[in-house]
Structure formats: structure tokens, C-alpha cells
Scaffold this motif. Structure first.
Motif, PDB file in Angstrom:
ATOM      1  N   CYS A 230     -36.559 -29.000  40.298  1.00  0.00           N
ATOM      2  CA  CYS A 230     -36.483 -28.041  39.203  1.00  0.00           C
ATOM      3  C   CYS A 230     -35.366 -27.034  39.459  1.00  0.00           C
ATOM      4  O   CYS A 230     -34.547 -26.751  38.575  1.00  0.00           O
ATOM      5  N   LEU A 254     -33.303 -31.166  29.773  1.00  0.00           N
ATOM      6  CA  LEU A 254     -34.339 -30.919  28.762  1.00  0.00           C
ATOM      7  C   LEU A 254     -35.732 -31.293  29.260  1.00  0.00           C
ATOM      8  O   LEU A 254     -36.720 -30.623  28.932  1.00  0.00           O
ATOM      9  N   HIS A 256     -36.910 -30.922  32.131  1.00  0.00           N
ATOM     10  CA  HIS A 256     -37.404 -29.913  33.077  1.00  0.00           C
ATOM     11  C   HIS A 256     -37.628 -28.562  32.402  1.00  0.00           C
ATOM     12  O   HIS A 256     -37.784 -27.549  33.086  1.00  0.00           O
ATOM     13  N   ARG A 257     -37.677 -28.564  31.098  1.00  0.00           N
ATOM     14  CA  ARG A 257     -37.789 -27.293  30.356  1.00  0.00           C
ATOM     15  C   ARG A 257     -38.943 -26.415  30.839  1.00  0.00           C
ATOM     16  O   ARG A 257     -38.809 -25.186  30.942  1.00  0.00           O
ATOM     17  N   ASP A 258     -40.074 -27.022  31.158  1.00  0.00           N
ATOM     18  CA  ASP A 258     -41.278 -26.248  31.472  1.00  0.00           C
ATOM     19  C   ASP A 258     -41.566 -26.151  32.969  1.00  0.00           C
ATOM     20  O   ASP A 258     -42.660 -25.743  33.358  1.00  0.00           O
ATOM     21  N   ALA A 263     -36.088 -22.383  33.914  1.00  0.00           N
ATOM     22  CA  ALA A 263     -35.699 -23.665  33.320  1.00  0.00           C
ATOM     23  C   ALA A 263     -35.678 -23.613  31.789  1.00  0.00           C
ATOM     24  O   ALA A 263     -34.900 -24.326  31.149  1.00  0.00           O
ATOM     25  N   LYS A 264     -36.513 -22.774  31.215  1.00  0.00           N
ATOM     26  CA  LYS A 264     -36.591 -22.738  29.749  1.00  0.00           C
ATOM     27  C   LYS A 264     -35.268 -22.299  29.121  1.00  0.00           C
ATOM     28  O   LYS A 264     -34.773 -22.969  28.190  1.00  0.00           O
ATOM     29  N   ALA A 267     -32.731 -25.123  29.443  1.00  0.00           N
ATOM     30  CA  ALA A 267     -32.957 -26.194  28.471  1.00  0.00           C
ATOM     31  C   ALA A 267     -32.521 -25.758  27.073  1.00  0.00           C
ATOM     32  O   ALA A 267     -31.946 -26.550  26.312  1.00  0.00           O
ATOM     33  N   GLU A 268     -32.783 -24.522  26.745  1.00  0.00           N
ATOM     34  CA  GLU A 268     -32.387 -24.023  25.432  1.00  0.00           C
ATOM     35  C   GLU A 268     -30.859 -24.048  25.284  1.00  0.00           C
ATOM     36  O   GLU A 268     -30.328 -24.408  24.224  1.00  0.00           O
ATOM     37  N   TRP A 271     -29.889 -27.608  24.697  1.00  0.00           N
ATOM     38  CA  TRP A 271     -30.231 -28.032  23.337  1.00  0.00           C
ATOM     39  C   TRP A 271     -29.233 -27.470  22.331  1.00  0.00           C
ATOM     40  O   TRP A 271     -28.812 -28.172  21.402  1.00  0.00           O
ATOM     41  N   PRO A 345     -40.324 -32.872  26.067  1.00  0.00           N
ATOM     42  CA  PRO A 345     -39.844 -32.900  27.451  1.00  0.00           C
ATOM     43  C   PRO A 345     -40.571 -33.891  28.363  1.00  0.00           C
ATOM     44  O   PRO A 345     -39.954 -34.481  29.238  1.00  0.00           O
TER      45      PRO A 345
END
Length: 387
Positions: A230, A254, A256-258, A263-264, A267-268, A271, A345
Motif C-alpha cells: 500500500c 485504483l 489500493h484506494r481503500d 491511498a484515497k 486513487a482520486e 481517476w 477497487p
């Protein structure tokens, strides 16, 4: 034999226990383990808390356990706990010299903790094993005890990094005793565990050198853990130009977003880069070379990346703009164009709307170079650049 005969003939005699204790001492001197353990068990029927009989029974079961008898090891562990409780209140017999009492008490403490620690390791009770071996290294700072303490610490969840120091201390002791075989074996084991946790063997030799002159780990002793997957993904997303990444990298970030608070936003950011690529290519769609995993008249489950194609694992769900006259068979290679509207995800899946699909033609493969048509890198470039 005469003492045993007396006990058998006069089972209720007040001298029975004394006779058995004398027999116990005699068998111990001649090394008759079978008779010794039998006599110890006779004594324990009369006095379940007799420290000497308990200790001897523990030792004999422990020896069998070390030889591979799991039930004997378990019995030794259970009896060791009881014996340590009895030992805590054991008073010096009047006829026993103080020096002998002190030595016997110390020896029994070491023996009982050895058996208890070994049994705890065998049953994977690493927290209890740790307690036994912490006491043992004070009484007997040996290679074996330091090594087993290190092992127990490193099996805890989460592990105790002091375990690395204890393994290093065991290696240092072996080196000081010129026990090359043990030193090499411990070094190989210690470095392997250290490398898996730390990410490399850098620093191990320094820990061994320091442990050689230390009695215990320094209060601030620590070993830095290698970055988790992560953390590595987040760092890569933060340090890389997202416009240059392959589809496999998009999916990695993406998916690993959570995995952490950090990580959020990573990922954003990924995206938004995908959405910008889609918006700025003139048609508001993206194109992917795919392998069909399953299909219906109006939808597709497909694999984009090489890894997922090899595993026959879908990473793209397509809702078709126009239904198939005849759905393609699984394994068919196609090109699909559509609007990537969302993703999930775990398990990872791009969700495409208004999709159009046609069978791929080798000479018409999309190229990495930009064109006026929506596109992503050639199929070979779907490999991750972050791994």
C-alpha cells in the motif's frame, strides 16, 4: 527395591513419602529414568505439590518431548506451570544447607522454564514462550535460549522487533565461543527474517556487533519495516507522472484506494487523470484491446492487462451501445471503445458504458503514439511500470 517393597507392604505408613523420596534420590543417582519417573508419580499421588518430584517428572517429559514426543512435551508444559507455582512457596528444609537450597531453587527454576518455554513453542503459544525465555536468559544466557526467545518474539502478531536483537545476540555468543556451525546457522536464519521484515540485510551485522557487548536491547532499539505494498503504491502515485502510466498501473493504484487514508487521494488523482485523458481525446471515450472472458448479447466481461488475460480474470465490464448479433466466444481478442464511467477497487473492475466492440485485426493494432482516435498503449504496454 527394598524401599519400594516397604511402600507396597505398608501403603498407609507415615514413612511412605519419606521412603519414596529416598528411592527417588537413589534412582536419580544411578540414572534409572523409568524407575525415577514412576517413583516421582507415586510421590505426586501423595503430595501433588512436591517440588522435587514435580521437577523430575517435568524434566523427564521434557526430554521425551525434545525427542519428538508431542504428548510428553505438552505434559511437561502443564506440569512446569504447576511446579513453578509450588516452587514459589517452597521453603528450605531444615536439614538442607542454604547454599544447596539456593542452587537447587535456581536449577529447578531454569529447568521448569526450559520445559515450559519449549512446550509453549510446540503449541505455538508464542506470548507464553516469550515469558519463559525472558526469565531463562537471566538464569542461563545461552545460545539456545536467546535464539528461542528471538524466534518467539518474531512469531508474535505483530512481531516484537527485539526478536532480531535476541537472534543477533545468539549469533554473537556463538562467534565468541568459536562455534562456527551455530553462528552460520543463526546468521542465515536471522538475516533471512530480518531481510523479509526490513527489505534488505543492511544493518544486520551492526546489530550483531552491538549485541556482543550489550546485556539487553537498548530502550530505543528498533528495526524499520519495509514499506507495505500500500505504501509503495501511494509513493509511486505521488512521485510519478500519471499521464505516462500503463493501464496495469492505473488498476494497481485504483485497486489500493481503500488501503490507507493516504491511498484515497492518490486513487482520486489517478481517476481524474484517466477522466482527463478520456475527455481530452476529442470523443470522450477510451479504447482498449481486450480478451473476452464472458459475453451476453448486450454486455462483456473482459480482461485488459496481460496478467489478467493470462489468468482469465475480468478487469473490465462493458455495457454495449448496440447488442451483439452473436456474442463472441470466451478467449476472443477484440478492441472495445466506450466511456469509462466508474470502477470498483476490490475485486478491481473498470465499468464502461456505451461500448462498441469489434474483433481485433493484427495490422490495425492501436499504437502508443497519439492519434485523433481514443486510445491507450498497445497491448504489450499494458504491463505495470510500477512493479
Amino acid at each position: 527395591a527394598a524401599l519400594e517393597a516397604f511402600v507396597a507392604r505398608y501403603p498407609n505408613s507415615t514413612a511412605r513419602l519419606a521412603s519414596l523420596l529416598l528411592a527417588l534420590e537413589a534412582y536419580q543417582q544411578i540414572g534409572n529414568q523409568e524407575k525415577l519417573q514412576g517413583t516421582a508419580k507415586h510421590i505426586l499421588k501423595i503430595d501433588p505439590n512436591d517440588v522435587t518430584a514435580l521437577a523430575l517428572d517435568v524434566v523427564l517429559n521434557y526430554m521425551k518431548g525434545e525427542a519428538g514426543d508431542a504428548s510428553a512435551a505438552s505434559a511437561a508444559g502443564a506440569e512446569a506451570q504447576r511446579a513453578l507455582q509450588a516452587l514459589a512457596s517452597w521453603q528450605k528444609p531444615e536439614e538442607m544447607p542454604q547454599a544447596e537450597y539456593d542452587a537447587k531453587r535456581k536449577n529447578m527454576t531454569a529447568v521448569l522454564n526450559t520445559a515450559g518455554g519449549f512446550a509453549a513453542l510446540q503449541s505455538a503459544d508464542y506470548a507464553s514462550a516469550r515469558g519463559y525465555y525472558l526469565k531463562l536468559i537471566e538464569l542461563d544466557p545461552s545460545i539456545v535460549n536467546y535464539r528461542r526467545l528471538g524466534f518467539a518474539d518474531l512469531q508474535l502478531n505483530p512481531l516484537d522487533v527485539n526478536g532480531f536483537w535476541y537472534l543477533a545476540k545468539a549469533e554473537a555468543i556463538a562467534q565468541s565461543q568459536n562455534d562456527k556451525a551455530s553462528a552460520q546457522q543463526i546468521a542465515a536464519d536471522g538475516k533471512d527474517r530480518y531481510r523479509r521484515y526490513h527489505g534488505s540485510s543492511d544493518g544486520w551485522d551492526q546489530i550483531v556487533s552491538a549485541a556482543a557487548t550489550q546485556a539487553s536491547p537498548a530502550p530505543d532499539f528498533t528495526v524499520k519495516a519495509k514499506p507495505t505494498e500500500c505504501e509503495q503504491v501511494v509513493a509511486a502515485a505521488q512521485q510519478t507522472d500519471l499521464e505516462t502510466l500503463a493501464v496495469a498501473d492505473w488498476e494497481l493504484i485504483l485497486s489500493h484506494r481503500d488501503c490507507s487514508p493516504e491511498a484515497k487521494p492518490a486513487a482520486e488523482k489517478m481517476w481524474q487523470a484517466i477522466q482527463a485523458k478520456q475527455k481530452n481525446n476529442g470523443v470522450g471515450k477510451l479504447a482498449f484491446p481486450i480478451k473476452v472472458i464472458s459475453a451476453t448479447a448486450d454486455s462483456l466481461q473482459a480482461a485488459i492487462t496481460e496478467k489478467n488475460q493470462q489468468a482469465n480474470k475480468a478487469d473490465l465490464q462493458v455495457a454495449l451501445e448496440k447488442p451483439f448479433a452473436s456474442p463472441p466466444a470466451p478467449g476472443t481478442e477484440m478492441d472495445v471503445v466506450g466511456m469509462v464511467a466508474d470502477y470498483t477497487p476490490q475485486p478491481f473492475l473498470f465499468i464502461m458504458q456505451n461500448g462498441e466492440a469489434q474483433e481485433s485485426k493484427p495490422k490495425a493494432r492501436p499504437k502508443p503514439a497519439h492519434t485523433g482516435k481514443p486510445g491507450v498503449p498497445h497491448r504489450a504496454h499494458a504491463k505495470s511500470a510500477l512493479r
